[in-house]
Design a protein around this motif. Structure first.
Motif, PDB file in Angstrom:
ATOM      1  N   TYR A  16     -13.467 -27.355  -3.608  1.00  0.00           N
ATOM      2  CA  TYR A  16     -13.960 -28.052  -2.417  1.00  0.00           C
ATOM      3  C   TYR A  16     -13.480 -29.342  -2.354  1.00  0.00           C
ATOM      4  O   TYR A  16     -13.231 -29.963  -3.101  1.00  0.00           O
ATOM      5  N   VAL A  17     -13.027 -29.680  -0.953  1.00  0.00           N
ATOM      6  CA  VAL A  17     -12.770 -30.960  -0.586  1.00  0.00           C
ATOM      7  C   VAL A  17     -13.311 -31.444   0.685  1.00  0.00           C
ATOM      8  O   VAL A  17     -13.669 -30.205   1.414  1.00  0.00           O
ATOM      9  N   VAL A  18     -13.728 -32.559   1.087  1.00  0.00           N
ATOM     10  CA  VAL A  18     -14.214 -32.883   2.389  1.00  0.00           C
ATOM     11  C   VAL A  18     -13.482 -33.984   3.261  1.00  0.00           C
ATOM     12  O   VAL A  18     -12.843 -34.836   2.404  1.00  0.00           O
ATOM     13  N   SER A  19     -13.149 -33.717   4.357  1.00  0.00           N
ATOM     14  CA  SER A  19     -12.518 -34.798   5.090  1.00  0.00           C
ATOM     15  C   SER A  19     -13.455 -35.397   6.295  1.00  0.00           C
ATOM     16  O   SER A  19     -14.247 -34.796   6.434  1.00  0.00           O
ATOM     17  N   ALA A  20     -13.055 -36.747   6.611  1.00  0.00           N
ATOM     18  CA  ALA A  20     -13.945 -37.513   7.553  1.00  0.00           C
ATOM     19  C   ALA A  20     -13.227 -37.168   8.979  1.00  0.00           C
ATOM     20  O   ALA A  20     -11.803 -37.597   8.855  1.00  0.00           O
ATOM     21  N   LEU A  21     -13.939 -37.304  10.100  1.00  0.00           N
ATOM     22  CA  LEU A  21     -13.244 -37.405  11.271  1.00  0.00           C
ATOM     23  C   LEU A  21     -13.821 -38.238  12.304  1.00  0.00           C
ATOM     24  O   LEU A  21     -15.264 -38.696  12.353  1.00  0.00           O
ATOM     25  N   ASN A  22     -13.095 -38.755  13.451  1.00  0.00           N
ATOM     26  CA  ASN A  22     -13.588 -39.646  14.433  1.00  0.00           C
ATOM     27  C   ASN A  22     -12.396 -39.616  15.578  1.00  0.00           C
ATOM     28  O   ASN A  22     -11.651 -38.661  15.434  1.00  0.00           O
ATOM     29  N   LEU A  23     -12.550 -40.315  16.566  1.00  0.00           N
ATOM     30  CA  LEU A  23     -11.766 -40.234  17.780  1.00  0.00           C
ATOM     31  C   LEU A  23     -10.232 -40.466  17.223  1.00  0.00           C
ATOM     32  O   LEU A  23      -9.200 -40.034  17.902  1.00  0.00           O
ATOM     33  N   GLY A  24     -10.095 -41.344  16.315  1.00  0.00           N
ATOM     34  CA  GLY A  24      -8.708 -41.513  15.734  1.00  0.00           C
ATOM     35  C   GLY A  24      -8.166 -40.541  14.873  1.00  0.00           C
ATOM     36  O   GLY A  24      -6.656 -40.604  14.758  1.00  0.00           O
ATOM     37  N   GLY A  25      -9.036 -39.415  14.623  1.00  0.00           N
ATOM     38  CA  GLY A  25      -8.271 -38.535  13.669  1.00  0.00           C
ATOM     39  C   GLY A  25      -9.018 -38.006  12.403  1.00  0.00           C
ATOM     40  O   GLY A  25     -10.046 -38.134  12.691  1.00  0.00           O
ATOM     41  N   GLU A  26      -8.311 -37.225  11.629  1.00  0.00           N
ATOM     42  CA  GLU A  26      -9.006 -36.903  10.275  1.00  0.00           C
ATOM     43  C   GLU A  26      -8.383 -37.673   9.318  1.00  0.00           C
ATOM     44  O   GLU A  26      -7.253 -37.821   9.012  1.00  0.00           O
ATOM     45  N   SER A  27      -9.182 -37.967   8.136  1.00  0.00           N
ATOM     46  CA  SER A  27      -8.754 -38.759   6.929  1.00  0.00           C
ATOM     47  C   SER A  27      -8.319 -37.440   6.248  1.00  0.00           C
ATOM     48  O   SER A  27      -8.206 -36.392   6.340  1.00  0.00           O
ATOM     49  N   ALA A  28      -7.500 -38.056   5.150  1.00  0.00           N
ATOM     50  CA  ALA A  28      -6.950 -37.308   4.012  1.00  0.00           C
ATOM     51  C   ALA A  28      -8.206 -36.588   3.331  1.00  0.00           C
ATOM     52  O   ALA A  28      -9.363 -37.146   3.462  1.00  0.00           O
ATOM     53  N   ASN A  29      -8.076 -35.619   2.663  1.00  0.00           N
ATOM     54  CA  ASN A  29      -8.944 -35.074   1.822  1.00  0.00           C
ATOM     55  C   ASN A  29      -9.649 -35.723   0.667  1.00  0.00           C
ATOM     56  O   ASN A  29      -9.082 -36.505   0.143  1.00  0.00           O
ATOM     57  N   SER A  30     -11.015 -35.382   0.486  1.00  0.00           N
ATOM     58  CA  SER A  30     -11.398 -36.275  -0.609  1.00  0.00           C
ATOM     59  C   SER A  30     -10.967 -35.586  -2.240  1.00  0.00           C
ATOM     60  O   SER A  30      -9.984 -34.591  -2.041  1.00  0.00           O
ATOM     61  N   LEU A  31     -11.283 -36.171  -3.160  1.00  0.00           N
ATOM     62  CA  LEU A  31     -10.853 -35.660  -4.303  1.00  0.00           C
ATOM     63  C   LEU A  31     -11.830 -34.198  -4.452  1.00  0.00           C
ATOM     64  O   LEU A  31     -12.707 -34.313  -4.143  1.00  0.00           O
ATOM     65  N   GLN A  32     -10.942 -33.247  -5.095  1.00  0.00           N
ATOM     66  CA  GLN A  32     -11.344 -31.857  -5.235  1.00  0.00           C
ATOM     67  C   GLN A  32     -12.701 -31.967  -6.318  1.00  0.00           C
ATOM     68  O   GLN A  32     -12.686 -32.454  -7.387  1.00  0.00           O
ATOM     69  N   VAL A  33     -13.429 -31.124  -6.018  1.00  0.00           N
ATOM     70  CA  VAL A  33     -14.742 -30.673  -6.980  1.00  0.00           C
ATOM     71  C   VAL A  33     -14.435 -29.051  -7.085  1.00  0.00           C
ATOM     72  O   VAL A  33     -14.151 -28.333  -6.166  1.00  0.00           O
ATOM     73  N   SER A  34     -15.234 -28.587  -8.060  1.00  0.00           N
ATOM     74  CA  SER A  34     -15.066 -27.124  -8.376  1.00  0.00           C
ATOM     75  C   SER A  34     -16.553 -26.650  -8.816  1.00  0.00           C
ATOM     76  O   SER A  34     -17.311 -27.563  -9.497  1.00  0.00           O
ATOM     77  N   ALA A  35     -17.051 -25.441  -8.521  1.00  0.00           N
ATOM     78  CA  ALA A  35     -18.338 -25.112  -9.057  1.00  0.00           C
ATOM     79  C   ALA A  35     -18.142 -23.567  -8.994  1.00  0.00           C
ATOM     80  O   ALA A  35     -17.469 -22.962  -8.210  1.00  0.00           O
ATOM     81  N   THR A  36     -18.812 -22.868 -10.073  1.00  0.00           N
ATOM     82  CA  THR A  36     -18.881 -21.699 -10.505  1.00  0.00           C
ATOM     83  C   THR A  36     -20.343 -21.051 -10.315  1.00  0.00           C
ATOM     84  O   THR A  36     -21.026 -21.136 -11.270  1.00  0.00           O
ATOM     85  N   PRO A  37     -20.776 -20.382  -9.173  1.00  0.00           N
ATOM     86  CA  PRO A  37     -22.020 -19.761  -9.069  1.00  0.00           C
ATOM     87  C   PRO A  37     -22.324 -18.845 -10.014  1.00  0.00           C
ATOM     88  O   PRO A  37     -21.346 -18.091 -10.485  1.00  0.00           O
ATOM     89  N   GLU A  38     -23.513 -18.671 -10.585  1.00  0.00           N
ATOM     90  CA  GLU A  38     -23.760 -17.636 -11.526  1.00  0.00           C
ATOM     91  C   GLU A  38     -24.910 -16.743 -10.945  1.00  0.00           C
ATOM     92  O   GLU A  38     -25.917 -17.233 -10.034  1.00  0.00           O
ATOM     93  N   ALA A  39     -24.925 -15.515 -11.192  1.00  0.00           N
ATOM     94  CA  ALA A  39     -25.956 -14.665 -10.658  1.00  0.00           C
ATOM     95  C   ALA A  39     -27.324 -14.913 -11.254  1.00  0.00           C
ATOM     96  O   ALA A  39     -27.243 -15.383 -12.797  1.00  0.00           O
ATOM     97  N   LEU A  40     -28.404 -14.537 -10.642  1.00  0.00           N
ATOM     98  CA  LEU A  40     -29.730 -14.521 -11.159  1.00  0.00           C
ATOM     99  C   LEU A  40     -29.683 -13.669 -12.370  1.00  0.00           C
ATOM    100  O   LEU A  40     -29.577 -12.514 -12.428  1.00  0.00           O
ATOM    101  N   PRO A  41     -30.249 -14.146 -13.702  1.00  0.00           N
ATOM    102  CA  PRO A  41     -30.295 -12.989 -14.671  1.00  0.00           C
ATOM    103  C   PRO A  41     -31.592 -12.081 -14.279  1.00  0.00           C
ATOM    104  O   PRO A  41     -32.373 -12.050 -13.416  1.00  0.00           O
ATOM    105  N   PRO A  42     -31.385 -10.764 -14.948  1.00  0.00           N
ATOM    106  CA  PRO A  42     -32.055  -9.581 -14.690  1.00  0.00           C
ATOM    107  C   PRO A  42     -33.782 -10.274 -15.061  1.00  0.00           C
ATOM    108  O   PRO A  42     -34.017 -10.972 -15.770  1.00  0.00           O
ATOM    109  N   PRO A  43     -34.739  -9.441 -14.205  1.00  0.00           N
ATOM    110  CA  PRO A  43     -35.927  -9.723 -14.743  1.00  0.00           C
ATOM    111  C   PRO A  43     -36.413  -9.456 -16.135  1.00  0.00           C
ATOM    112  O   PRO A  43     -35.940  -8.441 -16.673  1.00  0.00           O
ATOM    113  N   TRP A  44     -37.445 -10.123 -16.650  1.00  0.00           N
ATOM    114  CA  TRP A  44     -37.716  -9.919 -18.069  1.00  0.00           C
ATOM    115  C   TRP A  44     -39.111  -9.012 -17.984  1.00  0.00           C
ATOM    116  O   TRP A  44     -40.118  -9.143 -17.101  1.00  0.00           O
TER     117      TRP A  44
END
Length: 186
Positions: free
Chosen positions: A156-184
């Motif tokens: 993921y990256v995020v950029s900011a906008l206004n009437l003057g245009g769009e910024s460069a992207n933020s620094l990148q971050v990453s994430a790996t979602p995990e599934a819920l474990p099965p019920p016990w």
């Protein structure tokens, strides 16, 4: 005499330009003061002192402004023309402090607001370093990306906008979602 704005004044869009005319009556009856842009576009009319009018939400461009005094019901005199420039603001700076937290099959993102930003583009990719696809545009500084595939790393990256245009992207971050474990069963 048009006393405000000064000749060659500069404003930032969307500008609110205060127009002020100083009128010496010389024993004439002043009917109105009309403010014009670019010679023929009537911006506003004032019939009482002070002869002040605010021209709101002026977009970027170069303009000439003048005041025309209507007196004794039929005569008129026009001020010296003043030139003004309205420019778009500079784009905002890149957002900082982007963080990503995972729960189940979603990623929660948050970041620090960028001064002057009116909205943000949140972008994602499944490739480290992009190319990124904009997944949403929002005015706040947090977003939850839902319905993701467990075990897949998202960038993921995020950029900011206004009437003057769009910024460069933020620094990148990453994430790996995990599934819920099965019920016990206990």
């Amino acid at each position: 005499q048009l006393t405000s704005p000064a000749n060659l004044s500069s404003f930032t869009a969307p500008a609110n330009v205060n127009l002020v005319a100083t009128v010496t009556t010389n024993n004439n009856i002043i009917n109105s003061v009309n403010f014009y842009s670019n010679s023929t576009n009537l911006i506003g009319q004032v019939t009482n002192t002070p002869y002040t009018y605010t021209w709101n939400n002026v977009s970027a461009g170069s303009y000439t402004v003048a005041a025309q005094v209507i007196y004794n019901n039929s005569s008129s005199v026009t001020s010296v023309v003043v030139s003004i420039t309205v420019t778009n603001p500079l784009p905002p700076v890149s957002p900082i402090g982007l963080i990503a937290l995972t729960t189940n099959t979603q990623v929660m993102l948050s970041w620090t607001a960028s001064a002057g930003a009116s909205s943000y583009n949140v972008k994602s990719s499944t490739t480290n370093g992009g190319s990124y696809t904009t997944i949403t545009n929002l005015s706040g500084t947090s977003y939850t990306n839902i319905g993701l595939t467990a075990g897949v790393t998202y960038y993921y990256v995020v950029s900011a906008l206004n009437l003057g245009g769009e910024s460069a992207n933020s620094l990148q971050v990453s994430a790996t979602p995990e599934a819920l474990p099965p019920p016990w069963v206990t």
